[in-house]
Scaffold this motif. Structure first.
Motif, PDB file in Angstrom:
ATOM      1  N   GLY A  65       0.785  -1.231   0.000  1.00 18.06           N
ATOM      2  CA  GLY A  65       0.000   0.000   0.000  1.00 18.06           C
ATOM      3  C   GLY A  65       0.811   1.272   0.000  1.00 18.06           C
ATOM      4  N   SER A  66       2.136   1.186  -0.087  1.00 24.51           N
ATOM      5  CA  SER A  66       2.977   2.390   0.016  1.00 24.51           C
ATOM      6  C   SER A  66       3.270   3.061  -1.330  1.00 24.51           C
ATOM      7  N   LEU A  67       2.827   2.467  -2.441  1.00 26.06           N
ATOM      8  CA  LEU A  67       3.106   3.056  -3.755  1.00 26.06           C
ATOM      9  C   LEU A  67       2.294   4.327  -3.954  1.00 26.06           C
ATOM     10  N   ARG A  68       2.974   5.377  -4.380  1.00 32.43           N
ATOM     11  CA  ARG A  68       2.346   6.655  -4.719  1.00 32.43           C
ATOM     12  C   ARG A  68       3.055   7.181  -5.968  1.00 32.43           C
ATOM     13  N   GLY A  69       2.355   7.954  -6.758  1.00 37.11           N
ATOM     14  CA  GLY A  69       2.987   8.661  -7.863  1.00 37.11           C
ATOM     15  C   GLY A  69       3.059   7.924  -9.180  1.00 37.11           C
ATOM     16  N   LEU A  70       2.512   6.722  -9.281  1.00 33.42           N
ATOM     17  CA  LEU A  70       2.490   6.019 -10.561  1.00 33.42           C
ATOM     18  C   LEU A  70       1.370   6.622 -11.403  1.00 33.42           C
ATOM     19  N   VAL A  71       1.687   7.002 -12.635  1.00 35.44           N
ATOM     20  CA  VAL A  71       0.715   7.648 -13.518  1.00 35.44           C
ATOM     21  C   VAL A  71       0.553   6.807 -14.780  1.00 35.44           C
ATOM     22  N   ASP A  76      -9.106   8.715 -23.063  1.00 38.93           N
ATOM     23  CA  ASP A  76     -10.392   9.258 -22.646  1.00 38.93           C
ATOM     24  C   ASP A  76     -10.611   8.901 -21.186  1.00 38.93           C
ATOM     25  N   LEU A  77     -10.182   9.792 -20.312  1.00 39.09           N
ATOM     26  CA  LEU A  77     -10.222   9.511 -18.876  1.00 39.09           C
ATOM     27  C   LEU A  77     -11.646   9.341 -18.363  1.00 39.09           C
ATOM     28  N   GLU A  78     -12.571  10.144 -18.815  1.00 38.96           N
ATOM     29  CA  GLU A  78     -13.964  10.018 -18.365  1.00 38.96           C
ATOM     30  C   GLU A  78     -14.507   8.624 -18.671  1.00 38.96           C
ATOM     31  N   LYS A  79     -14.221   8.125 -19.865  1.00 38.25           N
ATOM     32  CA  LYS A  79     -14.669   6.791 -20.267  1.00 38.25           C
ATOM     33  C   LYS A  79     -14.018   5.710 -19.396  1.00 38.25           C
ATOM     34  N   GLU A  80     -12.706   5.829 -19.171  1.00 35.82           N
ATOM     35  CA  GLU A  80     -11.994   4.870 -18.317  1.00 35.82           C
ATOM     36  C   GLU A  80     -12.541   4.900 -16.892  1.00 35.82           C
ATOM     37  N   GLY A 101      -2.814  17.941 -16.586  1.00 37.41           N
ATOM     38  CA  GLY A 101      -3.903  17.243 -17.249  1.00 37.41           C
ATOM     39  C   GLY A 101      -5.097  16.980 -16.365  1.00 37.41           C
ATOM     40  N   LEU A 102      -5.934  16.078 -16.827  1.00 39.81           N
ATOM     41  CA  LEU A 102      -7.120  15.624 -16.104  1.00 39.81           C
ATOM     42  C   LEU A 102      -6.724  14.336 -15.387  1.00 39.81           C
ATOM     43  N   PHE A 103      -6.973  14.257 -14.077  1.00 41.31           N
ATOM     44  CA  PHE A 103      -6.528  13.124 -13.270  1.00 41.31           C
ATOM     45  C   PHE A 103      -7.679  12.485 -12.500  1.00 41.31           C
ATOM     46  N   ALA A 104      -7.565  11.186 -12.277  1.00 42.87           N
ATOM     47  CA  ALA A 104      -8.421  10.451 -11.347  1.00 42.87           C
ATOM     48  C   ALA A 104      -7.519   9.430 -10.662  1.00 42.87           C
ATOM     49  N   ILE A 105      -7.591   9.370  -9.349  1.00 43.96           N
ATOM     50  CA  ILE A 105      -6.694   8.495  -8.585  1.00 43.96           C
ATOM     51  C   ILE A 105      -7.478   7.288  -8.082  1.00 43.96           C
ATOM     52  N   LEU A 106      -6.970   6.098  -8.417  1.00 42.59           N
ATOM     53  CA  LEU A 106      -7.614   4.864  -7.962  1.00 42.59           C
ATOM     54  C   LEU A 106      -6.755   4.187  -6.909  1.00 42.59           C
ATOM     55  N   SER A 107      -7.398   3.300  -6.165  1.00 44.89           N
ATOM     56  CA  SER A 107      -6.722   2.549  -5.114  1.00 44.89           C
ATOM     57  C   SER A 107      -6.843   1.061  -5.410  1.00 44.89           C
ATOM     58  N   ASP A 108      -5.724   0.335  -5.273  1.00 43.73           N
ATOM     59  CA  ASP A 108      -5.791  -1.119  -5.428  1.00 43.73           C
ATOM     60  C   ASP A 108      -6.184  -1.723  -4.078  1.00 43.73           C
ATOM     61  N   PRO A 109      -6.341  -3.044  -3.972  1.00 47.61           N
ATOM     62  CA  PRO A 109      -6.800  -3.649  -2.711  1.00 47.61           C
ATOM     63  C   PRO A 109      -5.908  -3.371  -1.501  1.00 47.61           C
ATOM     64  N   ASP A 110      -4.628  -3.048  -1.718  1.00 48.42           N
ATOM     65  CA  ASP A 110      -3.719  -2.754  -0.605  1.00 48.42           C
ATOM     66  C   ASP A 110      -3.641  -1.275  -0.274  1.00 48.42           C
ATOM     67  N   GLY A 111      -4.254  -0.428  -1.099  1.00 52.44           N
ATOM     68  CA  GLY A 111      -4.169   1.016  -0.873  1.00 52.44           C
ATOM     69  C   GLY A 111      -3.089   1.703  -1.678  1.00 52.44           C
ATOM     70  N   LEU A 113      -1.838   3.831  -4.581  1.00 52.56           N
ATOM     71  CA  LEU A 113      -2.580   4.815  -5.336  1.00 52.56           C
ATOM     72  C   LEU A 113      -1.976   5.003  -6.723  1.00 52.56           C
ATOM     73  N   ILE A 114      -2.827   4.890  -7.735  1.00 49.01           N
ATOM     74  CA  ILE A 114      -2.408   5.012  -9.122  1.00 49.01           C
ATOM     75  C   ILE A 114      -3.238   6.111  -9.760  1.00 49.01           C
ATOM     76  N   SER A 115      -2.551   7.059 -10.401  1.00 46.75           N
ATOM     77  CA  SER A 115      -3.247   8.151 -11.073  1.00 46.75           C
ATOM     78  C   SER A 115      -3.474   7.809 -12.531  1.00 46.75           C
ATOM     79  N   LEU A 116      -4.698   7.989 -12.984  1.00 44.59           N
ATOM     80  CA  LEU A 116      -4.999   7.932 -14.406  1.00 44.59           C
ATOM     81  C   LEU A 116      -4.969   9.370 -14.890  1.00 44.59           C
ATOM     82  N   ARG A 117      -4.371   9.607 -16.056  1.00 41.68           N
ATOM     83  CA  ARG A 117      -4.210  10.964 -16.555  1.00 41.68           C
ATOM     84  C   ARG A 117      -4.549  11.052 -18.029  1.00 41.68           C
ATOM     85  N   GLN A 118      -5.217  12.148 -18.355  1.00 42.32           N
ATOM     86  CA  GLN A 118      -5.448  12.500 -19.760  1.00 42.32           C
ATOM     87  C   GLN A 118      -4.826  13.855 -19.991  1.00 42.32           C
TER      88      GLN A 118
END
Length: 121
Positions: A65-71, A76-80, A101-111, A113-118
């Protein structure tokens, strides 16, 4: 140097993480094998991408759960965002405009955080 080939993602349960990245995010399984003293190598990747992820549980310095900053870039971020939300992926919030850009941050089961970016528009 040429490119980054593998990024380690710290997880507590490699099989649960593998299933999340394959079933929820749509990654492909690139490799799965055991090595050393019953350690497991699970490598997943986005179809067509050079960089892949390995789901690790053997680095004491990288707690699950310690990963941060992966983009991850998206066309099409809205579609994803909509598709992943429908598959049960947890986001910290809806897409928002940020520097870069346009970002949305998701969390995997361990926490992790992965940023999706357009970029662009």
């Amino acid at each position: 140097m040429q490119f980054i080939s593998v990024v380690s993602v710290p997880v507590s349960d490699q099989v649960r993480a593998r299933d999340f990245y394959l079933d929820k995010l749509g990654f492909r399984l690139l490799a799965e094998s055991t090595f050393g003293d019953e350690l497991r190598w699970i490598q997943v990747g986005i179809p067509g991408a050079q960089t892949s992820l390995t789901l690790v549980n053997w680095f004491d310095e990288m707690p699950p759960g310690s990963l941060r900053g992966l983009v991850i870039d998206c066309e099409d971020l809205e579609k994803e965002y909509q598709a992943l939300t429908e598959r049960g992926v947890t986001f910290l919030g809806p897409p928002s405009r940020q520097p870069g850009g346009l970002f949305a941050i998701l969390s995997d089961p361990d926490g992790n955080l992965i940023s999706l970016r357009q970029t662009g528009s």
